[in-house]
Write a protein that holds these residues in place. Sequence first.
Motif, PDB file in Angstrom:
ATOM      1  N   ILE C  12      29.550 -64.111   0.742  1.00 48.32           N
ATOM      2  CA  ILE C  12      29.537 -62.881  -0.023  1.00 48.32           C
ATOM      3  C   ILE C  12      28.113 -62.488  -0.395  1.00 48.32           C
ATOM      4  N   SER C  42      29.405 -56.822 -10.744  1.00 48.86           N
ATOM      5  CA  SER C  42      30.423 -57.862 -10.780  1.00 48.86           C
ATOM      6  C   SER C  42      31.774 -57.263 -11.107  1.00 48.86           C
ATOM      7  N   LEU C  43      31.799 -56.379 -12.090  1.00 46.59           N
ATOM      8  CA  LEU C  43      33.072 -55.800 -12.497  1.00 46.59           C
ATOM      9  C   LEU C  43      33.572 -54.803 -11.459  1.00 46.59           C
ATOM     10  N   SER C  46      34.454 -56.907  -8.366  1.00 50.35           N
ATOM     11  CA  SER C  46      35.269 -58.069  -8.710  1.00 50.35           C
ATOM     12  C   SER C  46      34.729 -59.325  -8.043  1.00 50.35           C
ATOM     13  N   ILE C  47      33.449 -59.544  -8.280  1.00 50.50           N
ATOM     14  CA  ILE C  47      32.795 -60.685  -7.661  1.00 50.50           C
ATOM     15  C   ILE C  47      32.121 -61.493  -8.750  1.00 50.50           C
ATOM     16  N   ASN C  48      32.105 -62.785  -8.530  1.00 48.06           N
ATOM     17  CA  ASN C  48      31.447 -63.712  -9.430  1.00 48.06           C
ATOM     18  C   ASN C  48      29.998 -63.284  -9.667  1.00 48.06           C
ATOM     19  N   PRO C  49      29.617 -63.025 -10.905  1.00 50.54           N
ATOM     20  CA  PRO C  49      28.253 -62.583 -11.190  1.00 50.54           C
ATOM     21  C   PRO C  49      27.182 -63.559 -10.721  1.00 50.54           C
ATOM     22  N   ASN C  50      27.533 -64.841 -10.702  1.00 47.22           N
ATOM     23  CA  ASN C  50      26.531 -65.807 -10.240  1.00 47.22           C
ATOM     24  C   ASN C  50      26.192 -65.581  -8.780  1.00 47.22           C
ATOM     25  N   THR C  51      27.230 -65.196  -8.044  1.00 53.02           N
ATOM     26  CA  THR C  51      26.998 -64.903  -6.631  1.00 53.02           C
ATOM     27  C   THR C  51      26.045 -63.727  -6.490  1.00 53.02           C
TER      28      THR C  51
END
Lengths: 298, 693, 129
Positions: C12, C42-43, C46-51
């Motif tokens: 990703i 991220s919101l 819908s992805i992990n913010p760390n990514t």
Amino acid sequence: MISAKNVTMKFDDFVALNQLNCDIPDSCIYGLVGSNGAGKSTFLRLISGVYRPYEGTITADGEPVWENPKVKSRIMYVPDELYFLPQSDMNTMARLYAAVYDSFSTERFRELTATFGLKPDANIGTFSKGMKRQAATILALSVMPKYLFFDETFDGLDPVMRNLVKQVIYSDVCERGTTTIITSHSLRELEDTCDQLALLHKGGIVFESDIQNLKTALFKVQVAFADTFGKERFEGIETLSYAQTGSVATLIVRGDRDTVTGQIRAMQPLLLDVLPLNLEEVFIYEMEALGYAFKDIM
Amino acid sequence: MKQFFSGKLYLQALRKVRTLGIAMLICITALNLFLPIMGISRNYALQDVEYVIKNEEDIVYSYTDMYRPRITEIEDIGFAPFLWALVFFAPLLVYVMFSFLQERRQSDFYHALPQKRVCVYLSMIAAVMTWLAGTVVISTLLNTLLWSFAKLYTFTVWTVLGNLVFYTVLSFFVASFMALASTVTGTPTSAVLAFGFLTLFPRYAILLFKSALEDMCSILVHTRDMLSLWSFDRWIVTAWWDGFAQDGFFSDPAVLVYSLIASLVVFAAAGFCYHIRRSESAGRSAPNAVLQHVYRILFTSAAAIALPFAIIMDGIDDYVFLLLLLVFVVYVLYELMTVKKIRSMLRSLKLIWVPFVVCFAFAGSVFVANALVYSIRPEADEVESVAFLDLYGNTTGCYGERLIYLNSCQDPEVIALCVDALHGVLDDEYRHMDRNAIDISYRLKNGRTIDRHLSVPVDFWEKVITSDALRDTYFALPESYRKIDITPFPIPNDTGSIKGQYEMMQETVWNTFVSEYESLTDAEKLRMIRYSDNYGYRWDGFVIRLTVEEPSDRYGTWEMDFRYVLTPDLVPRTVEMLLSLYGTDEEILSYLEGLKAETYGNTIYVWSKSQTGYRYISTTADRLFRNVSLDSHLFVGTPNTLIEIKGIYVWVNLTESEVYALYDSWETPIDVKVDKEIAYKCPPEATLVVNGG
Amino acid sequence: MLVIDKFSRKPIYEQIIEGIEREILTGILAEREQLPSIRELSLKLSINPNTIQKAFIELDRAGVIVTSQGRGCFVAADARMRIREKFIPKIAEIAALAAELAGAGVDEDAVLDAVREAYANHERKETKL
């Protein structure tokens, strides 16, 4: 940061966790997989301060968790088997948590109950299993803890809810640096949400890595040569798995993709395909390399 | 402080058991109000609270006697069902409060809370105590208010406070054992079994030990050793079951203080166990396998010690084998009931020998204790003083003998006698002699006191009372008396105040007696004393009855009654004096005739024997003389009615209709307790005129 | 405009990097413009913010974006140039591909035409904007 050092946990003679070492960095969304009975819930209970390890230390933010209200007030654990106060509704539970956790946010509680469509004054005993999971999740999120542990919680939520919860978690990670641990049976599920992954097996962390690293560190190479060749041609390349039929060889390689691609290309192959692997495939090959058969584990 | 108690958790805990708490409050308050309400509805006619009504047919009295926690005097705590309810609810409350320790999900929930365990525990215990104390206070105060509102009983603030403290301590005491039981076990069954064990076993074991020891060791004095504190009638849970009115709790505050301290200690122990408890114990009958063995063995040992106890007491009898079987059964049943797995039960059998070791240890300890008792053998020079114990209050005897019993003696001769007696018993020297039993307390110079029940030769007591130190004491007569009665006789002279003469007469008779007695020889004195002692309750003849108040260095003041039978061979002058004052039948009759005119209209008092006591009738003299011709009643048959006329008491035999004729009205008489002094003047069995000698 | 395919085998964060680079190149993100916050992305995706953070770190290291403490991430002034630099090594891929085509006997002009065509299309798109 949560740190477990040489943690051993026993139940009478059964050793559930054996000299386990694990560090969970801040702001991380940490996924923990393992078969039933591997010790996932035990591990979570240990780092929540519910269990005390027989050996080893468990610290959060540098302080031991056991009998440490200061640290425990930053931890919220949503267990696999939920318990609510008898004959209570969500408001009652919220009152209890508000009384006991300083960081509880009534505002968020109201927002979430509205968003999820749960009635806060209905007897939780009448909820379905899925709704109970939602209720527990809402309450946990309303506590706004620094450390949030979900023990197979997501497995029971429907995709819409799951997404909503994820949004909240992501928001918390960004704003407050919340650290989350999620356990699950399903790699697929974790793949989407987590950025770190660990496999718990036979009482120890067998495998721990950044998900992205996992996905990129291994790749599949399909290569064909004009002349006859064997495995020895690929010496110098870290190969986890090697299969050859005729003049086509399939390798699972660990390393930097570009470097390895260049290396192989230099061998003048007839055919060269470099393909990424999905997470399950990565797991299978890594486990094989470690000597486990994946089907035994999952 | 915040570390150890959380107001929020406390409130939560209060709420947690509120259903049970309210049920308890309602039930106990209802029980506590039931009796005052009944008392009010039945006793509204009662005007004067001074009389104690004694009639078994009266339902109100028997109910109130049985049920009410009497709030009259502090000593007066009767049997009360609300206390039974309290003893039932208190541990139940604790059980429910700590039931989370028996199920994994609940246990994890509470252990995950960010509070120290001590804090959780103390908050919960505080909530339990609040419910208990609150229930006690509310119900007792309502009870008190209701009794006092109806003016049925009086009370003081201290009485009420005392009751409150007692009831609260009782509830805490029982509750504490359940707290400890809950924190060391993890399932409902094992918690209940542990509660039963912890509450009952110590006292039961000591009781068994004590009984076995007393059975084996004949020289121990049963009621005076340390272990008597451990009997069930001095245990706060059962002490009030029989309506412990006389030796009430507050006359023995030791029970209350001990119970309070014990409950606090046990609560603390439970808190400690909660603190060190492993969370994963929830749902398991014992925290780990080792403890499961321990609990099983302890529980079985409770049943097991019945075996050596029975053997010591009764020897090897048939039922002993039943007890043996019982040990196996209890051992196996415990495991099955708590762990519910046959395999586990079979595996546990490898330790079944341990309870039998406990049996041996029990028996061994009894034997050892017995040997220890017998090994205590002080010499005369180690003894500071001896005292003779009158344990059951039934020592008849003369004044002097009572004095000897009251006071300890430091005379070396007496001490030597007693020490020799002790040695003799220890060495079994008196086996073939005729013996009497006596209880002696030896106070040693090192501060210890030894009480022994000895079977000594019959001449032992004689040697004691004729020893130089005690002889004078034995033969002494009281120097002053509180009251004196000499068999009543009518005085023919009717000049002056009859009563005054009567009293003066008594004193003169006594003084004459004293001077005659003192001139008797020792042997003669002994004869008089013996004769008076053996006289029993025959009251004919001349008998002086004395009530004496005597201070003692061991009992405070003591009131005693003594009789001296006057016989002409020993105290001729006294007897003659009495005979001269004693009238003949004719003299009595004529005297009474003379009274007819003099006492017309005077109130006289008549006591007529009824089925349950004496009926008291107040009537007038003319009524008496009109309805009863005394000459035909005076010396006939067995008297059943006592008439007092002008300080003179006369026994007559009247018929029922004659008695009724004496009544001023047609009211049914009320039965009262007759003053015993009057009845003793001349019991119905005797005829009126008796000649002494 | 970032589109992330969660089922793709491509990681990703790589997709994010490529997506942002594409946005910069196509002008959706101008140079010196502020990037949407990690939280926003991220919101939205819908992805992990760390990514996402990992992607940003990569981009920062490559000099494509500039992270300013407390103020956010900005497209670098010379972002396009940097990206271009990243793409330059890909010429080797074309060389390899050309070698393959040559080996298969494909006409050289066809290949060159294709290359020119691509560049011409791109020019047209640029002028349209």
